[in-house]
Design a protein around this motif. Structure first.
Motif, short mmCIF file in Angstrom:
data_model
loop_
_atom_site.label_atom_id
_atom_site.label_comp_id
_atom_site.label_asym_id
_atom_site.label_seq_id
_atom_site.Cartn_x
_atom_site.Cartn_y
_atom_site.Cartn_z
N THR A 383 0.82 -1.20 0.00
CA THR A 383 0.00 0.00 0.00
C THR A 383 0.86 1.25 0.00
OG1 THR A 383 -1.80 -1.12 1.15
CG2 THR A 383 -1.76 1.28 1.27
N ARG A 403 0.66 4.46 -9.12
CA ARG A 403 0.17 4.07 -10.44
C ARG A 403 -0.12 2.57 -10.48
NH1 ARG A 403 4.73 7.34 -14.02
NH2 ARG A 403 4.13 9.44 -13.31
N GLY A 404 -1.09 2.20 -11.30
CA GLY A 404 -1.41 0.78 -11.44
C GLY A 404 -2.67 0.58 -12.25
N THR A 405 -2.91 -0.66 -12.66
CA THR A 405 -4.10 -1.01 -13.43
C THR A 405 -5.03 -1.95 -12.68
OG1 THR A 405 -2.94 -2.83 -14.51
CG2 THR A 405 -2.89 -0.70 -15.63
N GLN A 407 -6.06 -2.22 -8.67
CA GLN A 407 -5.76 -1.62 -7.37
C GLN A 407 -7.02 -1.28 -6.59
OE1 GLN A 407 -4.81 2.70 -9.54
NE2 GLN A 407 -3.22 1.67 -8.42
N ARG A 426 -7.24 5.23 -13.77
CA ARG A 426 -6.83 4.74 -15.08
C ARG A 426 -6.62 5.92 -16.04
NH1 ARG A 426 -7.08 -0.61 -16.43
NH2 ARG A 426 -5.55 0.15 -17.94
N ASP A 510 -2.52 4.38 -16.34
CA ASP A 510 -2.35 3.81 -15.00
C ASP A 510 -2.21 4.87 -13.91
OD1 ASP A 510 0.15 4.82 -15.61
OD2 ASP A 510 1.24 2.95 -15.20
N VAL A 528 -3.47 3.72 -1.58
CA VAL A 528 -3.60 3.00 -2.84
C VAL A 528 -2.86 1.67 -2.71
CG1 VAL A 528 -3.18 3.04 -5.32
CG2 VAL A 528 -3.70 5.17 -4.10
N THR A 529 -3.57 0.58 -2.91
CA THR A 529 -2.98 -0.75 -2.81
C THR A 529 -2.99 -1.39 -4.19
OG1 THR A 529 -3.83 -1.00 -0.56
CG2 THR A 529 -3.11 -3.01 -1.69
N ASN A 530 -1.81 -1.69 -4.71
CA ASN A 530 -1.74 -2.40 -5.98
C ASN A 530 -1.90 -3.89 -5.72
OD1 ASN A 530 -1.27 -0.53 -8.26
ND2 ASN A 530 0.48 0.13 -7.03
N ARG A 532 -2.10 -7.87 -6.93
CA ARG A 532 -1.54 -8.76 -7.94
C ARG A 532 -2.19 -10.12 -7.80
NH1 ARG A 532 2.54 -5.48 -6.05
NH2 ARG A 532 3.71 -4.36 -7.64
#
Length: 532
Positions: A383, A403-405, A407, A426, A510, A528-530, A532
């Motif tokens: 996070t 940044r991320g796609t 999350q 996004r 992203d 913000v938590t990316n 996976r």
């Protein structure tokens, strides 16, 4: 289950890809090279490896495993040849696709339905040592079946090996209308403990009627009552996928209410298909709603599970291990589901949600939260804690680490003097593209705006903005935003409302930005938590 439509079939003839169901893990797996539009394959949401899917069916928990069955075309990426696909999960997040559970035959298509654990073998289809899973589903008959082609009735199938294989009851169908109907479908079955019997809710979709039945053995059914028309019941609207269940009001188990979900198409709150619900009382025979809006009211007067365009056919899991009402819905819309630009699959499920019933503005209403298993995934991080900051008549891009796609974004928005304020997710590097989540302080509305979220010209019915009236709480609005490769879900105001929309951004979009218009807004506890 939506009835056949000729444009699906004509489109399917052009797009058909003859493929078999795949048993590889899906839902949380990274896309593989050469998988078509892999940039939009969900990471957090279940979707089959290939081919068309729509309504969730047969939602049941059994021996540590959640089972998700669903409407599936084993022969192509278009609506048709309806069968039951199957996926399993231990945590509602990581799903494994299984072989097709009940395929279409030359006598019937397998439309929507439900599954229960017949723990005491009331049906006689299992044994004391091997209680069966029993499915009630809609048979849509073909020529040569002994029924007029297109007629619908309720049938039984059962499994004694935990859902791996299914046998159809030899005396199907077990419930028909007289005369038979082309719109009698979608049986949802549960155990009604006060009466000691099985309870079924099903619909005559074009008549806007939910029909209730009871049974001692899941095979012989006795009519109880009808509910409807009510709510959205306009000409051309179909009622589908009913679900009736009790919930404690404000956490008080001694003061329950009953919730009846009715999925409707078209004319939902966001246009096209959507999930309406009613709250009331059930006496074992009749459902009596409370606080009904007047007939032919504006859609905003009715109660909705979701205010976005892409949440339909929602239903709850049977035998949920903690006694909670956990629902899952199809993340698409009949207005354009056949045209979404994904290949080799079409259709995904929304994030599983936990429902509660609370008194809001003096009226019992549902609240919604991502399932506990999703919250546990977020807690594992990593996070990026952006903290608290202000934006004045402008925008501020969050740090690169955010940044991320795929999350989760948590924050509290305080619009203060701003006319409008919110986030862009996004987002593109030049700021031209992105999905905007906007609070309007004058109108007291929250909007998800996907007008610049990526590809959207595949259908004129792909609506751009979806809005919910939502007051601030002491000048603030708490938001949890779930971002996936091809969707955005916004849980607002401690679950008072959800907006779910498909989006089709570029894989490089992203970035997250905060903005305020015509004044200053504060953004508190931004995390913000990316995923996976």
């Amino acid at each position: 289950m939506h009835p056949a439509r000729s444009f699906f079939l004509s489109l399917g003839a052009a797009l058909a890809v003859s493929t078999a169901a795949c048993s590889a893990p899906t839902g949380s797996q990274p896309a593989q090279a050469g998988e078509g539009t892999s940039q939009w394959r969900p990471a957090l949401h279940y979707t089959p490896q290939r081919n068309w899917m729509n309504d969730p069916n047969g939602l049941v928990y059994y021996q540590g495993v959640y089972h998700l069955f669903y409407q599936y075309n084993p022969h192509g990426n278009y609506w048709g040849d309806m069968s039951w696909g199957h996926a399993t999960s231990r945590d509602l997040i990581h799903w494994s696709e299984q072989p097709v559970a009940m395929p279409v035959t030359d006598r019937e298509e397998i439309f929507s339905g439900s599954i229960v654990l017949d723990e005491h073998n009331t049906s006689g289809l299992g044994s004391a040592g091997k209680p069966p899973l029993v499915a009630l589903y809609t048979s849509v008959f073909k020529e040569g079946s002994g029924h007029e082609a297109g007629m619908q009735a309720q049938s039984v199938a059962y499994s004694t090996d935990g859902g791996e294989s299914w046998r159809k009851y030899e005396k199907n169908p077990v419930l028909t209308l007289n005369p038979e109907s082309r719109n009698f479908r979608d049986p949802k079955v549960s155990w009604y403990a006060p009466g000691g019997y099985w309870l079924m809710a099903t619909v005559v979709s074009d008549a806007h009627v939910v029909k209730f039945y009871r049974s001692k053995n899941l095979i012989d059914w006795e009519f109880l009552s009808d509910f409807g028309p009510a709510g959205v019941a306009r000409p051309g609207v179909l009622w589908e996928m009913p679900d009736l269940f009790p919930l404690p009001l404000d956490g008080n188990a001694r003061d329950p209410r009953w919730v009846l979900i009715v999925n409707i198409n078209p004319w939902s709150i966001a246009g096209g298909s959507g999930a309406e619900y009613f709250v009331g009382r059930f006496d074992g025979k009749t459902f009596t709603p409370e606080n009904l809006a007047p007939p032919d009211s504006d859609p905003s007067r009715y109660l909705w599970l979701d205010h976005g365009a892409d949440y339909y056919a929602a239903g709850t899991f049977a035998n949920e291990p903690h006694g909670k009402a956990v629902t899952i819905g199809w993340m698409s819309n009949w207005d354009y589901a056949d045209r979404v630009p994904t290949t080799p699959w079409k259709g995904a499920m929304a994030l599983p949600r936990q429902l509660a019933l609370k008194t809001i503005d003096g009226v019992p209403q549902l609240t919604f939260a991502p399932a506990d298993q999703y919250a546990a995934l977020v807690d594992k991080g990593p996070t990026t804690r952006v903290g608290t900051f202000a934006v004045s008549s402008g925008s501020k891009e969050l740090v690169p680490a955010a940044r991320g796609t795929v999350q989760n974004i948590d924050l509290t928005l305080e619009p203060r003097s701003a006319r409008r304020a919110g986030l862009v997710v996004r987002g593109s590097a030049d700021g031209a593209a992105g999905t905007r989540i906007v609070y309007d302080t004058a109108r007291h509305t929250l909007t998800l705006d996907r007008s610049h979220a990526g590809i959207g010209n595949f259908s004129p019915a792909f609506s751009k903005e979806h809005i919910v009236n939502l007051p601030l709480d002491n000048g603030r609005l708490r938001l949890r935003i779930v971002v996936d490769r091809g969707s955005v879900e916004v849980f607002a105001a401690d679950g008072r409302a959800v907006i779910t929309d498909l989006v089709f951004p570029a894989s490089t979009d992203d970035r997250i930005s905060a903005f305020a218009e015509q004044g200053e807004a504060s953004f508190h506890d931004v995390a913000v938590t990316n995923l996976r």
